[in-house]
Structures are given as structure tokens and as C-alpha cells.
Design a protein around this motif. Structure first.
Motif, mmCIF file in Angstrom:
data_model
loop_
_atom_site.group_PDB
_atom_site.id
_atom_site.type_symbol
_atom_site.label_atom_id
_atom_site.label_comp_id
_atom_site.label_asym_id
_atom_site.label_seq_id
_atom_site.Cartn_x
_atom_site.Cartn_y
_atom_site.Cartn_z
ATOM 1 N N GLN A 78 0.812 -1.233 0.000
ATOM 2 C CA GLN A 78 0.000 0.000 0.000
ATOM 3 C C GLN A 78 0.832 1.264 0.000
ATOM 4 O OE1 GLN A 78 -2.531 -0.708 3.370
ATOM 5 N NE2 GLN A 78 -3.659 -2.315 2.331
ATOM 6 N N CYS A 79 2.146 1.116 0.104
ATOM 7 C CA CYS A 79 2.990 2.286 0.300
ATOM 8 C C CYS A 79 4.426 1.954 -0.136
ATOM 9 C CB CYS A 79 2.920 2.608 1.797
ATOM 10 S SG CYS A 79 3.925 3.940 2.378
ATOM 11 N N LEU A 80 5.157 2.952 -0.651
ATOM 12 C CA LEU A 80 6.594 2.791 -0.924
ATOM 13 C C LEU A 80 7.302 3.903 -0.148
ATOM 14 C CD1 LEU A 80 5.369 2.512 -4.397
ATOM 15 C CD2 LEU A 80 7.195 0.931 -3.961
ATOM 16 N N PRO A 81 7.754 3.621 1.072
ATOM 17 C CA PRO A 81 8.320 4.671 1.920
ATOM 18 C C PRO A 81 9.851 4.713 1.842
ATOM 19 C CG PRO A 81 7.747 2.756 3.262
ATOM 20 C CD PRO A 81 7.541 2.359 1.814
ATOM 21 N N PHE A 82 10.370 5.757 1.199
ATOM 22 C CA PHE A 82 11.806 5.842 0.938
ATOM 23 C C PHE A 82 12.470 6.938 1.769
ATOM 24 C CE2 PHE A 82 10.191 4.348 -3.266
ATOM 25 C CZ PHE A 82 10.955 3.189 -3.397
ATOM 26 N N THR A 83 13.743 6.695 2.089
ATOM 27 C CA THR A 83 14.632 7.734 2.596
ATOM 28 C C THR A 83 15.470 8.231 1.424
ATOM 29 O OG1 THR A 83 14.754 6.867 4.842
ATOM 30 C CG2 THR A 83 16.673 8.088 4.069
ATOM 31 N N VAL A 84 15.684 9.539 1.358
ATOM 32 C CA VAL A 84 16.572 10.126 0.355
ATOM 33 C C VAL A 84 17.909 10.395 1.035
ATOM 34 C CG1 VAL A 84 16.914 12.047 -1.254
ATOM 35 C CG2 VAL A 84 14.592 11.255 -0.739
ATOM 36 N N THR A 85 19.008 9.955 0.404
ATOM 37 C CA THR A 85 20.333 10.265 0.953
ATOM 38 C C THR A 85 21.115 11.103 -0.052
ATOM 39 O OG1 THR A 85 21.349 8.255 0.074
ATOM 40 C CG2 THR A 85 20.416 8.107 2.293
ATOM 41 N N VAL A 86 21.981 11.956 0.482
ATOM 42 C CA VAL A 86 22.908 12.722 -0.346
ATOM 43 C C VAL A 86 24.306 12.452 0.202
ATOM 44 C CG1 VAL A 86 23.662 15.024 -1.040
ATOM 45 C CG2 VAL A 86 21.217 14.489 -0.958
ATOM 46 N N ASP A 87 25.182 11.974 -0.656
ATOM 47 C CA ASP A 87 26.536 11.550 -0.245
ATOM 48 C C ASP A 87 26.451 10.610 0.960
ATOM 49 O OD1 ASP A 87 27.625 13.118 -2.282
ATOM 50 O OD2 ASP A 87 27.714 14.890 -1.015
ATOM 51 N N GLY A 88 25.446 9.745 0.939
ATOM 52 C CA GLY A 88 25.294 8.729 1.982
ATOM 53 C C GLY A 88 24.642 9.231 3.256
ATOM 54 N N ARG A 89 24.338 10.530 3.344
ATOM 55 C CA ARG A 89 23.723 11.072 4.562
ATOM 56 C C ARG A 89 22.216 11.237 4.380
ATOM 57 N NH1 ARG A 89 26.598 16.478 4.803
ATOM 58 N NH2 ARG A 89 25.231 16.872 6.566
ATOM 59 N N PHE A 90 21.471 11.010 5.450
ATOM 60 C CA PHE A 90 20.017 11.199 5.440
ATOM 61 C C PHE A 90 19.704 12.643 5.008
ATOM 62 C CE2 PHE A 90 15.919 12.252 7.075
ATOM 63 C CZ PHE A 90 15.193 11.075 7.126
ATOM 64 N N ALA A 91 18.879 12.796 3.968
ATOM 65 C CA ALA A 91 18.574 14.139 3.467
ATOM 66 C C ALA A 91 17.080 14.401 3.341
ATOM 67 C CB ALA A 91 19.262 14.362 2.120
ATOM 68 N N GLY A 92 16.224 13.406 3.638
ATOM 69 C CA GLY A 92 14.784 13.633 3.527
ATOM 70 C C GLY A 92 14.048 12.337 3.272
ATOM 71 N N GLN A 93 12.767 12.490 2.970
ATOM 72 C CA GLN A 93 11.934 11.315 2.682
ATOM 73 C C GLN A 93 11.115 11.549 1.421
ATOM 74 O OE1 GLN A 93 10.355 11.232 7.001
ATOM 75 N NE2 GLN A 93 9.728 9.255 6.164
ATOM 76 N N ILE A 94 10.824 10.471 0.717
ATOM 77 C CA ILE A 94 9.859 10.523 -0.386
ATOM 78 C C ILE A 94 9.006 9.265 -0.294
ATOM 79 C CG2 ILE A 94 11.553 9.597 -2.052
ATOM 80 C CD1 ILE A 94 10.058 11.454 -4.154
ATOM 81 N N THR A 95 7.700 9.459 -0.342
ATOM 82 C CA THR A 95 6.768 8.367 -0.077
ATOM 83 C C THR A 95 5.706 8.309 -1.172
ATOM 84 O OG1 THR A 95 7.076 8.842 2.270
ATOM 85 C CG2 THR A 95 5.223 7.426 1.700
ATOM 86 N N VAL A 96 5.439 7.098 -1.631
ATOM 87 C CA VAL A 96 4.285 6.861 -2.497
ATOM 88 C C VAL A 96 3.259 6.180 -1.607
ATOM 89 C CG1 VAL A 96 3.458 5.566 -4.498
ATOM 90 C CG2 VAL A 96 5.690 6.686 -4.580
ATOM 91 N N GLY A 97 2.099 6.789 -1.444
ATOM 92 C CA GLY A 97 1.140 6.265 -0.484
ATOM 93 C C GLY A 97 -0.237 6.038 -1.080
ATOM 94 N N ASN A 98 -1.075 5.383 -0.304
ATOM 95 C CA ASN A 98 -2.443 5.061 -0.724
ATOM 96 C C ASN A 98 -2.462 4.388 -2.094
ATOM 97 O OD1 ASN A 98 -5.189 4.907 -0.324
ATOM 98 N ND2 ASN A 98 -5.611 6.933 -1.155
ATOM 99 N N VAL A 99 -1.627 3.368 -2.225
ATOM 100 C CA VAL A 99 -1.521 2.650 -3.498
ATOM 101 C C VAL A 99 -2.788 1.838 -3.718
ATOM 102 C CG1 VAL A 99 -0.273 0.841 -4.755
ATOM 103 C CG2 VAL A 99 0.994 2.499 -3.347
ATOM 104 N N ILE A 100 -3.448 2.132 -4.828
ATOM 105 C CA ILE A 100 -4.648 1.390 -5.220
ATOM 106 C C ILE A 100 -4.303 0.616 -6.480
ATOM 107 C CG2 ILE A 100 -7.097 1.573 -5.868
ATOM 108 C CD1 ILE A 100 -6.652 2.789 -3.155
ATOM 109 N N ARG A 101 -4.623 -0.668 -6.499
ATOM 110 C CA ARG A 101 -4.286 -1.482 -7.685
ATOM 111 C C ARG A 101 -5.547 -1.645 -8.540
ATOM 112 N NH1 ARG A 101 1.431 -2.302 -7.623
ATOM 113 N NH2 ARG A 101 2.041 -2.183 -5.450
ATOM 114 N N ALA A 102 -5.809 -2.848 -9.031
ATOM 115 C CA ALA A 102 -6.937 -3.135 -9.914
ATOM 116 C C ALA A 102 -6.955 -2.170 -11.099
ATOM 117 C CB ALA A 102 -8.249 -3.122 -9.138
ATOM 118 N N SER A 103 -8.117 -1.617 -11.450
ATOM 119 C CA SER A 103 -8.159 -0.833 -12.687
ATOM 120 C C SER A 103 -7.852 0.646 -12.461
ATOM 121 C CB SER A 103 -9.503 -0.999 -13.386
ATOM 122 O OG SER A 103 -10.529 -0.782 -12.461
#
Ligand code: ACO
Length: 209
Positions: A78-103
Motif C-alpha cells: 500500500q505504500c513505498l516509503p523511501f529515505t533520500v540520501t545525499v553523499d550517503g547522509r540522510f537528506a529527507g523522505q519521499i513516499t508513495v502512499g495510498n496505493v490502489i491497484r486493480a483498474s
């Protein structure tokens, strides 16, 4: 296992450094909390209204439950919850949420970047990577991003990444203590051609690292 999860995306070189995207981790707690406590002014005005004071919601000890909730949603597809890193350091988050499949095969996308990394192309490259992944391995067809009209940097991110403005959602989301209007931006798989990342690179906004 659900399509497209877990995944590691990038690396890409942008102005801020070498950017990569990976699943959120329990051990992000320290950097996640340090940055979010420091960046309250930068973040709070744009984020969904939370329960309780900012320092509590963003304390070190509040990450394990947030991470656990994201992980179980991700395991259910239902979700793709990612951490964003810059030069290996934590720099933020990016999330794909409320994933609905089917049609429908649709979801929302949202992100934040630490104040010391802003203005270096991080969010735009992260959106491009995650959009291409969502339409590729994750098998989605449409992504939607909702942004307050006042949020000029985020509007710019979506435009640079290739999203289209579809309309205005009035009193749409409870953000910073009130029902805020949001522009709806969206993109469908057909619009991405060979991908948003190759397009970003062709535009000189990122390089393969
Ligand atoms: N007016 C207009 N444009 C601006 C302004 C401003 N006041 N400030 C910055 N910009 C531009 C920058 O110049 C840059 O565009 P350019 O490349 O044409 O010069 C663009 O906004 C920012 O692009 P990036 O560098 O790719 O983005 P960045 O890594 O700085 O992250 C973000 C942008 C995510 C909006 C960051 O500022 C942030 O975390 N803000 C707080 C949280 C937030 O608003 N998150 C987004 C919520 S909406 C959603 O998730 C769909």
C-alpha cells in the motif's frame, strides 16, 4: 512481496551531491529526529496536522512506531516509503502512499528535504527516480501530488519533474492546523516516454553517478 518493494534507486549526481533513494530504516531515527527538530519552521507549515506537539511527534523515540507503520503498509503493497540520501547522509523522505491497484493503479507522492540540502535539485531528482520506479517495477499508472498554492518550491519541483496541474482541490487537506486548498498535479505512465530520469539528465539537471 509486492511489485517494486523493497527497492534502491539511483545514484544520480545533482547540485547538492550524489543522491540515492532506499527504504526507510529503523536506524534513520537519529538523523530523522535531529533534522526534523531543527527544521520545524521549514517543514511544519506544509505538513499534515499531527496529534501532539512537534517536538514530541519528531522525537527520536517516535520514529520506531512511524517506521513500523510505514513498513507494514509497504509489506501489504500500500505504500513505498523511501529515505533520500545525499553523499550517503540522510537528506529527507519521499513516499508513495495510498496505493490502489486493480483498474485504478494510482497513488499519491509526497516528499520533504532537509533545509541544508534544499535548492540543490534533490527533490526533483527523487521525484523523477520514484516516478519511473512506480510506473516500472511497481506497476502503477498514475501518480498524484497535492501542493498548497503558497508552496512555490514544491510547485517548481513538480513542474521540473514533468507533472501537470490538473486543478484546485478546495479545503482539501488538514495542514498546519486548517483545511487548506491544494493544487492537484498528476502524471500518467504514457506521459513519461523513456522516463523522467533520462529527461532530467537531458535537461542538464542531473547526471548518472
Ligand atoms: N519561489 C519560487 N521558487 C523557489 C523558491 C521560491 N520562494 N524557493 C526555491 N525555489 C525553487 C528553486 O530555485 C528550485 O528551482 P530551480 O531549480 O528552477 O532553481 C526549486 O524551487 C526547488 O527544486 P529542488 O532543488 O529540486 O528541490 P529541493 O530539494 O530544494 O526540495 C522541497 C524542495 C521538497 C519543497 C523542500 O523545500 C521542502 O522539503 N520543503 C518543506 C516540505 C514541503 O514543502 N514538502 C512538499 C510538500 S508537497 C508534496 O509533497 C507533493
Amino acid at each position: 512481496r509486492h511489485p517494486g518493494w523493497p527497492a534502491r534507486l539511483g545514484p544520480l549526481r545533482v547540485g547538492a551531491g550524489v543522491l540515492a533513494v532506499r527504504p526507510v530504516r529503523l536506524r534513520d531515527a537519529g538523523e530523522w529526529s535531529r533534522i526534523r527538530l531543527r527544521d520545524r519552521e521549514h517543514l511544519e507549515q506544509w505538513e499534515p496536522t499531527g496529534i501532539g506537539p512537534w517536538p514530541d511527534r519528531n522525537a527520536f523515540w517516535s520514529w520506531p512506531s512511524q517506521w513500523g507503520a510505514l513498513r507494514s503498509l509497504a509489506r501489504r503493497g500500500q505504500c513505498l516509503p523511501f529515505t533520500v540520501t545525499v553523499d550517503g547522509r540522510f537528506a529527507g523522505q519521499i513516499t508513495v502512499g495510498n496505493v490502489i491497484r486493480a483498474s485504478l493503479r494510482s497513488a499519491w507522492i509526497g516528499y520533504w528535504v532537509a533545509s541544508d540540502f534544499v535548492g540543490g535539485g534533490v527533490a526533483t531528482a527523487a521525484v523523477a527516480l520514484v516516478t519511473d520506479h512506480s510506473f516500472g517495477q511497481a506497476g502503477l499508472h498514475r501518480l498524484e501530488a497535492t501542493v498548497r498554492p503558497e508552496n512555490a518550491p514544491s510547485l517548481r519541483v513538480l513542474t521540473k519533474a514533468g507533472y501537470r496541474r490538473e486543478g484546485l482541490f478546495e479545503r482539501y487537506l488538514d495542514v498546519a492546523g486548517g483545511w487548506r486548498d491544494h493544487y492537484c498535479y498528476a502524471i500518467t505512465q504514457e506521459e513519461t516516454g523513456h522516463g523522467l530520469v533520462p529527461r532530467l539528465i537531458a535537461a542538464g539537471r542531473a547526471e548518472y553517478a
